[in-house]
Structure formats: structure tokens, C-alpha cells
Write a protein that holds these residues in place. Structure first.
Motif, mmCIF file in Angstrom:
data_model
loop_
_atom_site.group_PDB
_atom_site.id
_atom_site.type_symbol
_atom_site.label_atom_id
_atom_site.label_comp_id
_atom_site.label_asym_id
_atom_site.label_seq_id
_atom_site.Cartn_x
_atom_site.Cartn_y
_atom_site.Cartn_z
ATOM 1 N N LYS A 90 -2.235 -52.779 18.033
ATOM 2 C CA LYS A 90 -2.520 -53.939 17.193
ATOM 3 C C LYS A 90 -1.229 -54.481 16.596
ATOM 4 N N LEU A 136 -3.554 -56.069 10.867
ATOM 5 C CA LEU A 136 -4.012 -54.929 10.076
ATOM 6 C C LEU A 136 -4.510 -55.380 8.708
ATOM 7 N N GLU A 171 -5.158 -47.862 16.509
ATOM 8 C CA GLU A 171 -4.675 -49.223 16.264
ATOM 9 C C GLU A 171 -3.246 -49.403 16.773
ATOM 10 N N GLN A 226 -4.170 -50.736 5.680
ATOM 11 C CA GLN A 226 -3.511 -50.249 6.891
ATOM 12 C C GLN A 226 -2.024 -50.597 6.880
ATOM 13 N N LEU A 269 -4.171 -44.059 12.220
ATOM 14 C CA LEU A 269 -4.062 -45.368 12.867
ATOM 15 C C LEU A 269 -3.744 -45.243 14.355
#
Length: 259
Positions: free
Chosen positions: A134, A139, A131, A143, A128
Motif C-alpha cells: 500500500k 494508510l 499492507e 497506520q 502491517l
């Protein structure tokens, strides 16, 4: 962070948990070895969550003992918590925070100072890293579960408690999580997981305990349970072809629906 372990990681003896007049856990005893994945299987209301709660120290047991890595949980609760990592079925991380911020925050709560590079490395370990900025709410379910498991193990606990860790995940996410659970075992951790998935239990657990109405019915390896009960009339009555762990589970706990 904990770095020493005994051969027996968890020892639960004669555990009783009551809620007013209801007995949720009725004299349960089991143990988990170091580097063992142990599954707690049971219908809804069987007592699984109460057992996990008692081990975590969130539920008060009326009697019985719980030892984690040789420490009595009732006498040394703070020391025992250092050995535990917990992933609940439903995550409750702050939805507006990025996962980078979540990792940094929870590491700090455990007294761990991570550099930016170390946080990215941790996120890379669960694929991840891209990400990192994020927000948690952005998610996917898979995730979010990976982040939750990372946080549960960020302080390198010796015993990890997983409550329905793959609930609601697609097959790819579920298999990835199985791989992470097996990796934790290779890293000298012990894992106690609850699951309704008999396929999951049969695939990843070294041993399982089947529990019903607050009592343990049987403890053994999945393969031994299948071999032991494959010719039992209760099993042959519910099986469709080759006997599975699910057939044994249904035979031993009944096929009535539970709330």
C-alpha cells in the motif's frame, strides 16, 4: 548501530534558546535515565518543540549543554545523531511510495541492508505485513504513525524523541502506540515524549516535567505530583472529583488559552 549505553541517557543543563528577542527556552535543566519514559508537558508555546529541536541539533542554543549517552552534542553532533530516533507529530514520507519501499529506503539511509524477509518481519512487528504494497498516503492515521515510529527506531537508537505521537489517533490506535512505547523501554531504550494528553502522560511516563513560558515548573512522577498537590487550593479549585495529573497541570500553568 549503537549498542552501549550509560546510566544517564540524556542530560540537559541550563539550556537557553532565543529567537531574536523572544526567549523560548529559559535555563532548562533535566535528565533522562536509561530505560525511562520521560514526558515533557506544557501549554502551546511553552518551549517543548524548541527543546526537542535543540536535542536533535536542528535548533541552535545560545547557551547550555546537551549530552546524549555521555557525548557532548555540540562537540560530537554526528555521533550523537546515531543514538537518536525521532518521530515528529506530522509525518512527511513520500506519499506515493509503498511502505515496503519506505522501510527499504530509510534503512539504507542508515546504512542498513534489509532483505525482503527482514522488511516483512519489521512490518509484521507493527501488524502491517498485509499492507506492505500500500502507498503511504493510503494508510489510516494510526497506520501512518506506526510506520513513522518503525522508521524512527529502525537503526536501534538508544534515545527516541516523540513529538505528540498520538495526536489525532482514535482510542484503539492510541493504546496500541502506548504498548509500543512501553516495549521500546523494555528493549533498553529511553523515550522523551511531548504530549498534551495528561491521560497519556499519567499512563506511560515514569517521570514528567511541566514546562511553562520556557521554564520548568516541576519534575516528578505523575503519582507523586498528584499526591503532592492534591490539597493545593489551586488544584481543588479546578478538580472535578478525584485529582488527576491534568488538574495539577492546569493549576500550575493556569487556565488561560494559549495560541
Amino acid at each position: 548501530m549503537p549498542d552501549k549505553s550509560t546510566e544517564l541517557m540524556l542530560d540537559v543543563k541550563d539550556l537557553i534558546v532565543r529567537y531574536k528577542t523572544k526567549v523560548a527556552v529559559d535555563g532548562v535543566s533535566f535528565s533522562i535515565n536509561t530505560k525511562e519514559i520521560f514526558g515533557l508537558l506544557g501549554p502551546n508555546g511553552a518551549g517543548k518543540t524548541s527543546i526537542l529541536g535543540a536535542i536533535e541539533g536542528l535548533v541552535k542554543a545560545q547557551s547550555g549543554t546537551i549530552s546524549v549517552n555521555g557525548l557532548d552534542a555540540s562537540k560530537k553532533p554526528l555521533e550523537v545523531k546515531d543514538y537518536l530516533g525521532v518521530q515528529l507529530q506530522f509525518t512527511s514520507f513520500q506519499p506515493e511510495l509503498t511502505i515496503f519501499q519506505i522501510v527499504k529506503l530509510y534503512a539504507a539511509l542508515y546504512g542498513i541492508t534489509f532483505t525482503k524477509e527482514e522488511i516483512i518481519s519489521a512490518l509484521t512487528s507493527i501488524n502491517l505485513q498485509d499492507e506492505a504494497n500500500k502507498r503511504f498516503k493510503q494508510l489510516s492515521g494510526g497506520q501512518q504513525q506506526r510506520v513513522s515510529l518503525l522508521i524512527a527506531t529502525i537503526h536501534n537508537p538508544l534515545l527516541v524523541l516523540l513529538d505528540e505521537p498520538t495526536s489525532g489517533l482514535d482510542p484503539q490506535s492510541r493504546r496500541q502506540l502506548w504498548d509500543r512505547i512501553e516495549t521500546m523501554k523494555k528493549d533498553n531504550r529511553s523515550i522523551l515524549l511531548t504530549t498534551h494528553s495528561m491521560e497519556e502522560a499519567q499512563s506511560v511516563c515514569d517521570r514528567v516535567a511541566i514546562i511553562d513560558t520556557g521554564k520548568i515548573v516541576v519534575i516528578d512522577t505523575p503519582s507523586n505530583l498528584i499526591e503532592t498537590y492534591k490539597d493545593d487550593p489551586r488544584v481543588t479549585a479546578v478538580s472535578h472529583g478525584q485529582v488527576t495529573l491534568e488538574d495539577v497541570f492546569i493549576a500550575l500553568t493556569g487556565n488561560r488559552l494559549r495560541d
